[in-house]
Design an enzyme around this catalytic site. Structure first.
Site, PDB file in Angstrom:
ATOM      1  N   ASP A 136     -72.837 -78.434  -5.732  1.00 51.35           N
ATOM      2  CA  ASP A 136     -74.211 -77.830  -6.123  1.00 51.35           C
ATOM      3  C   ASP A 136     -75.383 -78.855  -5.260  1.00 51.35           C
ATOM      4  O   ASP A 136     -76.509 -78.735  -5.248  1.00 51.35           O
ATOM      5  CB  ASP A 136     -74.512 -77.773  -7.473  1.00 51.35           C
ATOM      6  CG  ASP A 136     -74.567 -79.547  -8.209  1.00 51.35           C
ATOM      7  OD1 ASP A 136     -74.122 -80.360  -7.463  1.00 51.35           O
ATOM      8  OD2 ASP A 136     -74.687 -79.522  -9.384  1.00 51.35           O
ATOM      9  N   HIS A 138     -75.334 -82.210  -5.005  1.00 49.49           N
ATOM     10  CA  HIS A 138     -75.850 -83.525  -5.895  1.00 49.49           C
ATOM     11  C   HIS A 138     -75.344 -84.763  -5.035  1.00 49.49           C
ATOM     12  O   HIS A 138     -74.420 -84.705  -4.407  1.00 49.49           O
ATOM     13  CB  HIS A 138     -75.663 -83.292  -7.113  1.00 49.49           C
ATOM     14  CG  HIS A 138     -74.142 -83.767  -7.495  1.00 49.49           C
ATOM     15  ND1 HIS A 138     -73.650 -82.988  -8.651  1.00 49.49           N
ATOM     16  CD2 HIS A 138     -73.189 -84.446  -7.191  1.00 49.49           C
ATOM     17  CE1 HIS A 138     -72.455 -83.198  -8.729  1.00 49.49           C
ATOM     18  NE2 HIS A 138     -72.101 -84.137  -7.756  1.00 49.49           N
TER      19      HIS A 138
END
Ligand code: F6R
Length: 272
Positions: A136, A138
């Site tokens: 995602d 991160h």
């Protein structure tokens, strides 16, 4: 950002270990920011080899890990503390008093987080920060929506991260065992490092690599904040680089760098 595309994960890990080794050789008392996860494992293996075979000296090196699960004691087999001990710290001559991994069992995690920030500053700041990237986007555990000016703090993991980590560390279908909270350096903490090295390998990382390198800077993909940092090196294998629109250009840039500037300028001058 310097984008280096190599054939496979092995070459990526060798190059990354070489960059970290050079950092230690240039500054034996350097401060390293370290990551866990599957991506840097082979890099740590090579660093251990640099220590055992070539005598790379870790005795004055200080380390700060990016993150830890909240609620896991350091001795837990899935803790990032254990990960680092097993993969690196137990096999090199690092001074344990110079090793820092966020405390997953802190009674007051927010107070701990601010102490961690102070410790990084007191050590003189991070010279080289190693990063992986989540599906995602991160970095650390700065999940989508994390402020780009965030500092070390408690962060709730996304369901995707919990699922990804369940598969890797606890076994398929064990999501309920993965902690839902972490303590992580913030995006701004990471951006304070002098130099940043992000690694990504495998086709599953290709879409997010395209987004963070070529997409807009956004808190929805926290790795995109690296575009704002003046000294970031990204090493990708061919699979992770496969969706980059400007792949050809990044490779061309690396080709040009093989010729020293003075030689290049001489060659141009002679041709004029
Ligand atoms: C780990 C960390 C995470 C990982 C990321 C990728 O300390 O901060 O950001 O780098 O989740 O994990 P892997 O390498 O397992 O794909």
């Amino acid at each position: 950002m310097e984008i280096i595309i190599v054939a496979d994960a092995q070459q990526m890990s060798e190059m990354a270990a070489g960059i970290i080794r050079d950092q230690i050789l240039v500054k034996p008392d350097c401060v390293l920011g370290l990551a866990t996860g599957s991506t840097p494992e082979a890099t740590y293996k090579r660093l251990v080899r640099h220590h055992t075979e070539d005598g790379l000296d870790f005795s004055q090196v200080t380390t700060f890990n990016l993150d830890e699960y909240l609620g896991l004691p350091p001795t837990h087999e899935q803790s990032y503390h254990t990960f680092m001990q097993d993969r690196l710290f137990n096999h090199v001559n690092v001074d344990p008093t110079r090793v820092h991994v966020p405390k997953g069992m802190s009674a007051d995690p927010e107070a701990f987080a601010s102490w961690y920030e102070d410790e990084i500053e007191a050590s003189g700041g991070i010279d080289l920060q190693l990063l992986g990237i989540g599906g995602d986007g991160h970095i650390g555990f700065n999940e989508p929506g994390s402020s780009l000016s965030s500092r070390t703090r408690v962060k709730t993991l996304t369901k995707q991260t919990i699922e990804d980590n369940a598969r890797l560390f606890f076994g398929e279908g064990q999501e309920h065992l993965v902690p839902r909270f972490s303590i992580t350096m913030g995006v701004a903490t990471i951006l304070d490092a002098q130099r940043i090295l992000l690694l990504a390998a495998g086709a599953q990382k290709a879409p997010i690599c395209q987004k963070f390198i070529e997409g807009p800077v956004t808190s929805m993909v926290t790795a995109s904040a690296l575009q704002l940092h003046p000294a970031v090196t990204v090493i990708l294998d061919e699979a992770a680089a496969s969706k980059l629109e400007h792949r050809g250009y990044y490779k061309w840039v690396q080709e040009q760098k093989k010729e020293e500037y003075p030689a290049a300028l001489r060659r141009i001058a002679q041709a004029l």
